[in-house]
Design a protein around this motif. Structure first.
Motif, PDB file in Angstrom:
ATOM      1  N   CYS A 182     -10.064   2.524  -1.955  1.00 57.38           N
ATOM      2  CA  CYS A 182      -9.238   2.918  -3.097  1.00 57.38           C
ATOM      3  C   CYS A 182      -8.199   3.947  -2.665  1.00 57.38           C
ATOM      4  CB  CYS A 182     -10.108   3.511  -4.206  1.00 57.38           C
ATOM      5  SG  CYS A 182     -11.164   2.301  -5.027  1.00 57.38           S
ATOM      6  N   ILE A 183      -6.956   3.745  -3.063  1.00 57.62           N
ATOM      7  CA  ILE A 183      -5.914   4.719  -2.779  1.00 57.62           C
ATOM      8  C   ILE A 183      -6.128   5.973  -3.610  1.00 57.62           C
ATOM      9  CG2 ILE A 183      -3.425   5.138  -3.062  1.00 57.62           C
ATOM     10  CD1 ILE A 183      -3.008   2.224  -2.176  1.00 57.62           C
ATOM     11  N   HIS A 184      -6.582   5.781  -4.847  1.00 62.12           N
ATOM     12  CA  HIS A 184      -6.926   6.923  -5.686  1.00 62.12           C
ATOM     13  C   HIS A 184      -8.405   7.231  -5.527  1.00 62.12           C
ATOM     14  CE1 HIS A 184      -8.425   8.620  -9.600  1.00 62.12           C
ATOM     15  NE2 HIS A 184      -7.502   9.494  -9.265  1.00 62.12           N
ATOM     16  N   ARG A 217       0.830  -1.216   0.000  1.00 66.86           N
ATOM     17  CA  ARG A 217       0.000   0.000   0.000  1.00 66.86           C
ATOM     18  C   ARG A 217       0.862   1.262   0.000  1.00 66.86           C
ATOM     19  NH1 ARG A 217      -3.824  -2.929   3.195  1.00 66.86           N
ATOM     20  NH2 ARG A 217      -5.841  -3.012   2.148  1.00 66.86           N
ATOM     21  N   LEU A 253       2.137   1.633  -3.447  1.00 68.40           N
ATOM     22  CA  LEU A 253       1.111   2.036  -4.410  1.00 68.40           C
ATOM     23  C   LEU A 253       0.785   3.526  -4.265  1.00 68.40           C
ATOM     24  CD1 LEU A 253      -0.478   0.760  -6.707  1.00 68.40           C
ATOM     25  CD2 LEU A 253      -2.386   0.406  -5.119  1.00 68.40           C
ATOM     26  N   ARG A 254       0.830   4.034  -3.057  1.00 67.47           N
ATOM     27  CA  ARG A 254       0.638   5.481  -2.864  1.00 67.47           C
ATOM     28  C   ARG A 254       1.767   6.266  -3.531  1.00 67.47           C
ATOM     29  NH1 ARG A 254      -1.136   3.630   2.346  1.00 67.47           N
ATOM     30  NH2 ARG A 254      -3.376   4.021   2.587  1.00 67.47           N
ATOM     31  N   ASP A 305      -5.579  -1.071  -7.896  1.00 65.65           N
ATOM     32  CA  ASP A 305      -6.172  -0.302  -6.811  1.00 65.65           C
ATOM     33  C   ASP A 305      -7.597  -0.769  -6.520  1.00 65.65           C
ATOM     34  OD1 ASP A 305      -6.370   1.671  -4.846  1.00 65.65           O
ATOM     35  OD2 ASP A 305      -6.972   3.224  -6.266  1.00 65.65           O
TER      36      ASP A 305
END
Length: 369
Positions: A149-151, A98, A101-102, A137
């Motif tokens: 969702c990160i986005h 995570r 991914l950010r 994501d």
């Protein structure tokens, strides 16, 4: 291997870029080492040591690159970060993916903004990276109770129009399904999360019953999702041949019906023997059945296969899913092994809890990518 339906240009651009970009080459070599060890089922320490060596080389070189603002905005830099993050997921490194991914999102957003400021035409490779990010994501967000969702789906930077362009009306060949499906998947993830209580216990009344407003919204979502069933194939995909077209249509249908299954079971909380749930499962299995067991297209459908497996009590359907997942595992993708093990564990538990509640109570996390 991750994107078997992707255009040849995507692969060519990535490989040619790696030849000129050390951190990307190291990241791909790390991924290749991990993949090869799973492919030949090598449990010795050697492949892990080799993978770690290349991972550390990639990270070290990437950190140096990020000191130069002009280099940090390149698509190759985003690709390295995305490859490292994907390898974390495939290797089951749940505690770090995570964070990575950010980092990918920050690099990707900066690259897209920079490119749009300078050029009138979009970089197709960069847009492919956006699709890669988006699909990981959203699948991660749907892989448990607390997924998020990160986005932000409301952010227009990576929205449907931005990342699809003129191909927006077709099934996407990077992800294997129409990206028009992603907003619905994101909404379902958010609704599941909002229904989740802060305390995970063994109580099968863990999740509050859906409100009338939730049920009304779910009906609207159901209509929208069902409207995507007949999404067409692009002209470029048709040129790949009849088998390719059939498999791409089938992966898309597997995702559409899996999204409906998650809506019916996790948002509307319909019982496992409800006619809508049973129809979803049969539709998923029919779609899977149209994909040759030995085709690399199977790599795309881990989420649909797992989703159907968790929601069926029929031994014949479980046997079909067990057989397909065993074949899929032979492709050497990391989460196939972990996913099959957890699915077997869930079946053996005979729990009345839903799969996401059961795994949350056990403190287990899984990304179905």
């Amino acid at each position: 291997m991750l994107f078997p339906a992707a255009p040849e240009l995507f692969l060519q651009r990535m490989i040619s870029a790696a030849m000129e970009t050390p951190h990307l080459l190291y990241a791909l070599l790390a991924a290749a080492c991990s993949h090869h060890s799973r492919l030949i089922k090598d449990a010795t320490p050697h492949p892990k040591v080799t993978c770690l060596k290349y991972t550390n080389m990639a990270i070290s070189n990437l950190r140096e690159t990020l000191q130069d603002p002009s280099q940090s905005l390149k698509a190759e830099t985003v690709t390295t970060a995305m490859a490292l993050c994907t390898n974390d997921v495939c290797n089951g490194n749940m505690h770090v993916w995570r964070t990575h991914l950010r980092g990918v999102l920050r690099l990707l957003a900066a690259s897209l903004r920079h490119q749009r400021e300078l050029y009138s035409l979009e970089d197709s490779f960069l847009l492919s990276l956006a699709k890669w990010f988006k699909t990981m994501d959203i699948i991660a967000a749907l892989s448990g109770l607390d997924g998020e969702c990160i986005h932000d789906p409301e952010d227009s930077l990576l929205d449907r129009g931005s990342i699809l362009g003129s191909d927006s009306d077709f099934i996407d060949d990077i992800c294997g399904y129409s990206l028009d499906l992603i907003p619905y998947m994101a909404r379902i993830s958010k609704m599941v999360r909002s229904q989740n209580t802060s305390q995970i216990s063994a109580d099968i009344s863990l999740i509050d019953a859906p409100s009338a407003q939730t049920m009304n919204e779910a009906e609207d979502l159901e209509t929208g999702i069902a409207s995507l069933i007949d999404k067409p194939i692009s002209g470029s995909s048709f040129r790949e041949g009849e088998v390719f077209v059939t498999e791409l249509q089938s992966t898309h249908l597997a995702f559409v019906h899996s999204t409906l299954l998650h809506l019916h079971r996790r948002v509307q909380q319909l019982p496992i023997d409800h006619v809508k749930v049973r129809t979803d499962i049969r539709n998923i299995l029919d779609a899977i059945g149209n994909i040759d067991p030995k085709s690399t297209a199977n790599i795309l459908i881990l989420w649909p296969v797992f989703s159907a497996g968790c929601e069926t009590t029929f031994l014949s359907e479980r046997d079909m899913i067990r057989e397909r997942m065993g074949i899929m595992e032979n492709f050497g993708m990391g989460n196939f092994t972990r996913t099959r093990d957890l699915l077997e564990r869930f079946w053996q538990s005979k729990t009345e809890l839903r799969w996401d509640e059961h795994f949350a109570r056990l403190g287990l996390e899984l990304v179905l990518f």
